[in-house]
Design an enzyme around this catalytic site. Structure first.
Site, PDB file in Angstrom:
ATOM      1  N   HIS A 284       0.833  -1.210   0.000  1.00 20.31           N
ATOM      2  CA  HIS A 284       0.000   0.000   0.000  1.00 20.31           C
ATOM      3  C   HIS A 284       0.868   1.262   0.000  1.00 20.31           C
ATOM      4  CE1 HIS A 284      -4.480   0.300   0.345  1.00 20.31           C
ATOM      5  NE2 HIS A 284      -4.198   1.579   0.462  1.00 20.31           N
ATOM      6  N   GLY A 338       1.705   4.805  -8.608  1.00 17.34           N
ATOM      7  CA  GLY A 338       0.741   5.589  -7.851  1.00 17.34           C
ATOM      8  C   GLY A 338       1.186   7.028  -7.669  1.00 17.34           C
TER       9      GLY A 338
END
Length: 389
Positions: A284, A338
């Site tokens: 993450h 990301g």
């Protein structure tokens, strides 16, 4: 701003442009990790420890970085990772980022927590759209969103499984970046000190109908980001999520199914046995479990366990084209990006996102040339040296 974007030589340059434009709460939400940010730092350190083996006297005149995933060609070995903040960094930021991905010939993954509706992105951005879903405690809410994704033409579904409980991001609490967003003297003053974001993003939303809302939440729980009801309605942390949910999801979703948040070979094998079409090795971005290893560190064991049966994807910490090459050499089929493209989006919207992808493309191409490599398929474990330092 166009001049500044064109002058951005690397992702760090885009990061600094984003930092100057964004209020502190939004930049830190984008940029930081969790707790002591050990995992965040280790994501970069682990990649930097890997060295590349170059071959010389190889004709590299004709190089290509295209690859194929789920039977479809993509022009770069990267994919836009699902991140739920683009629309708060730039007005219509998700649309801007999706358009940049379409222009680059790569898939765009839309997060559940995005503020642009997936139907709107499918209509306005074009390209290849993937959808990331959380399983809500009330499962039918998630299946409603999966039905919407199917109707909108989403190719693949990403199930995020590494958030059973909320992470400890202490800076969010200090900055008022909570659910709902909490206004304080400090963060209001900070917004006023960033007029480009205040007028160009927040101001445009207010003129265009008010505060943004989470349009990819089920209608029963959809609220604006400042609504007091949102705290009890955004229960996307599901402590009861288990492998039976994956089995049921495999039954109802016929397209590619990707399990995001796999960090060990045992879970990777279970995912494959439950019908996953790919696993995404991810911590993450260092934003959940601060003691987690870097995905690049566990990638080889997961590749060894399942890569002959399903593709292995990876994310977290990839700031350079050379980082992407390292992951491909260790067996990843593609890398999800990301923060790198979010920095570009925050700095200049679609042109900024395009610039970020151009930087990755140029760096990947350059590194391939310097390594004596003409195609992604030529990369392998022989291409890297794992430092013991």
């Amino acid at each position: 701003m166009a001049h500044r974007i064109d002058n951005a030589a690397n992702i760090e340059d885009l990061r600094m442009l984003a930092k100057r434009r964004l209020p502190r709460a939004f930049f830190e939400f984008l940029d930081r990790g969790t707790e002591d940010e050990v995992a965040l730092a280790n994501n970069r350190t682990a990649l930097q420890r890997i060295q590349l083996n170059a071959r010389v006297l190889v004709d590299v005149t004709h190089r290509s970085q295209h690859t194929e995933l789920f039977g479809k060609r993509q022009e770069m070995p990267v994919i836009i990772s699902p991140t739920g903040v683009a629309g708060l960094l730039w007005y219509d930021g998700e649309v801007a980022l999706a358009r940049a991905a379409a222009a680059a010939g790569i898939p765009f993954s839309l997060a559940t927590t995005s503020v642009a509706a997936l139907e709107d992105i499918a209509e306005r951005a074009g390209g290849r759209l993937w959808y990331q879903v959380y399983m809500w405690p009330e499962r039918k809410l998630s299946y409603e969103m999966i039905d919407r994704a199917r109707a909108a033409g989403c190719e693949a579904l990403i199930l995020t499984v590494d958030g059973a409980v909320s992470p400890n991001r202490e800076y969010n609490t200090r900055n008022g970046y909570t659910a709902p967003f909490r206004f304080t003297t400090r963060n209001v003053a900070d917004v006023l000190m960033h007029p480009r974001w205040m007028l160009g993003t927040l101001g445009r939303y207010l003129v265009d109908g008010g505060m943004p809302e989470f349009k990819n939440y089920p209608k029963e729980v959809r609220e604006k980001v400042t609504s007091r009801k949102i705290e009890r309605r955004t229960l996307i942390n599901n402590q009861s999520l288990n492998w039976e949910d994956v089995k049921e999801l495999r039954r109802v979703w016929k397209g590619p199914l990707i399990i995001k948040g796999i960090m060990n070979a045992a879970d990777a094998r279970i995912a494959a046995s439950h019908g996953a079409d790919a696993v995404l090795v991810s911590n993450h971005g260092g934003r959940n479990l601060d003691a987690a290893p870097a995905p690049i560190e566990v990638l080889p064991e997961i590749v060894d366990a399942i890569a002959k049966s399903v593709p292995v994807l990876v994310d977290s910490g990839f700031r350079r084209g050379s980082d992407v090459i390292k992951a491909l050499a260790l067996g990843a089929s593609a890398v999800l990006i990301g923060r790198g493209t979010l920095y570009g989006t925050a700095a200049a919207g679609e042109p900024g996102a395009r610039r970020a992808l151009q930087i990755y493309r140029t760096e990947i191409d350059r590194v391939m040339g310097l390594m004596g490599c003409c195609a992604v398929s030529e990369l392998g474990p022989h291409s890297v040296r794992l430092s013991q330092g």
